[in-house]
Each structure stands twice: as structure tokens, then as C-alpha cells.
Design a protein around this motif. Structure first.
Motif, mmCIF file in Angstrom:
data_model
loop_
_atom_site.group_PDB
_atom_site.id
_atom_site.type_symbol
_atom_site.label_atom_id
_atom_site.label_comp_id
_atom_site.label_asym_id
_atom_site.label_seq_id
_atom_site.Cartn_x
_atom_site.Cartn_y
_atom_site.Cartn_z
ATOM 1 N N THR A 82 24.672 40.448 38.736
ATOM 2 C CA THR A 82 26.014 41.036 38.722
ATOM 3 C C THR A 82 26.066 42.315 39.559
ATOM 4 O OG1 THR A 82 25.683 42.547 36.858
ATOM 5 C CG2 THR A 82 26.258 40.245 36.322
ATOM 6 N N ASP B 79 34.090 34.390 32.295
ATOM 7 C CA ASP B 79 34.546 35.695 32.777
ATOM 8 C C ASP B 79 35.016 36.544 31.603
ATOM 9 O OD1 ASP B 79 35.448 37.804 34.400
ATOM 10 O OD2 ASP B 79 37.388 36.874 34.722
ATOM 11 N N TRP C 253 27.360 36.555 40.134
ATOM 12 C CA TRP C 253 28.718 36.947 39.764
ATOM 13 C C TRP C 253 29.473 37.333 41.026
ATOM 14 C CZ3 TRP C 253 30.245 36.821 34.675
ATOM 15 C CH2 TRP C 253 31.514 37.333 34.400
ATOM 16 N N PRO C 254 30.642 36.744 41.280
ATOM 17 C CA PRO C 254 31.395 37.085 42.501
ATOM 18 C C PRO C 254 31.789 38.564 42.525
ATOM 19 C CG PRO C 254 32.284 35.107 41.462
ATOM 20 C CD PRO C 254 31.307 35.715 40.493
ATOM 21 N N ALA C 255 31.551 39.213 43.626
ATOM 22 C CA ALA C 255 31.884 40.639 43.753
ATOM 23 C C ALA C 255 33.373 40.895 43.604
ATOM 24 C CB ALA C 255 31.387 41.162 45.099
ATOM 25 N N THR C 256 34.197 39.874 43.864
ATOM 26 C CA THR C 256 35.636 40.045 43.813
ATOM 27 C C THR C 256 36.217 39.949 42.408
ATOM 28 O OG1 THR C 256 35.923 37.694 44.250
ATOM 29 C CG2 THR C 256 35.989 39.180 46.153
ATOM 30 N N VAL C 257 35.415 39.531 41.425
ATOM 31 C CA VAL C 257 35.893 39.419 40.048
ATOM 32 C C VAL C 257 35.745 40.779 39.373
ATOM 33 C CG1 VAL C 257 35.526 38.322 37.799
ATOM 34 C CG2 VAL C 257 35.313 36.981 39.914
ATOM 35 N N ALA C 258 36.837 41.271 38.803
ATOM 36 C CA ALA C 258 36.833 42.585 38.174
ATOM 37 C C ALA C 258 36.001 42.581 36.901
ATOM 38 C CB ALA C 258 38.268 43.004 37.854
#
Length: 113
Positions: A33, A85, A106-111
């Protein structure tokens, strides 16, 4: 009614402090993450049984060249897992192998919640 709670230490994980219970029919999952997620609990569940969840906290892990942030889940029966998420939103799926370790990024774009 009383509830027993176990509290996680968010201290960094030192070298050689993670042992994995893996073997015939049992694997592990590492979820990498962004650092901003330090301390957040992440849940996973078998794809075919979303109510049966397990979770762990994101911790700092010191590695050669710096620090990374990840969740380590071991003792998972082999199979396909959903990474959540939040309690109602699936983020992705990953295959946990028998006797092996799967990784999910974990996608960097997901808050962070």
C-alpha cells in the motif's frame, strides 16, 4: 456482555519478524500500500463467501533501501480472494496459491479511508 479486543501494535516490523504459516492447501497474501495507509485495517474474503472476512493492519516494513507499507495475511486456504476497499466496496481479486505467497498492489489512486 463483554468483548475481548486485541490491539495491534503499529510499530515498524523489523528484519526477520514475519513468519508465514503456509503449506499444502494454505498460502499467504501480501498487500502493498501507499504509506498514507499506515495503520488502516484491510479486509479480504474468499470470492465465493464475502461475509467470511479476515483483516490485518498496514504496517511499516523496513527493507533494503528504505521502508514499504504492507499487510501480511497468512494461513489462508488456497483460492481466489476479494480485497475490500471498505466494508461494501470490493477493490480487486487475487489468487492465493497452495504453499505460496500472492501479492496485491493497492492502487495509488484509491483514497485511504
Amino acid at each position: 456482555m463483554t468483548h475481548d479486543h486485541s490491539w495491534h501494535s503499529m510499530t515498524p516490523s523489523g528484519q526477520g519478524t514475519v513468519m508465514l504459516n503456509i503449506g499444502n492447501g494454505i498460502g499467504a497474501l501480501i498487500i502493498n500500500t501507499p504509506g498514507r495507509m499506515h495503520g488502516r485495517e484491510i479486509e479480504v474474503s474468499p470470492v465465493d463467501d464475502p461475509a467470511r472476512r479476515t483483516h490485518a493492519a498496514v504496517r511499516a516494513r523496513y527493507v533494503r533501501g528504505g521502508v514499504c507499507f504492507s499487510v501480511v495475511l497468512d494461513s489462508l486456504p488456497e483460492g481466489r480472494y476479494t480485497v475490500w476497499d471498505n466494508p461494501v466496496t470490493p477493490l480487486g481479486e487475487v489468487e492465493v496459491p497452495s504453499g505460496g505467497v500472492a501479492e496485491f498492489h493497492w492502487p495509488a489512486t484509491v483514497a485511504a479511508a
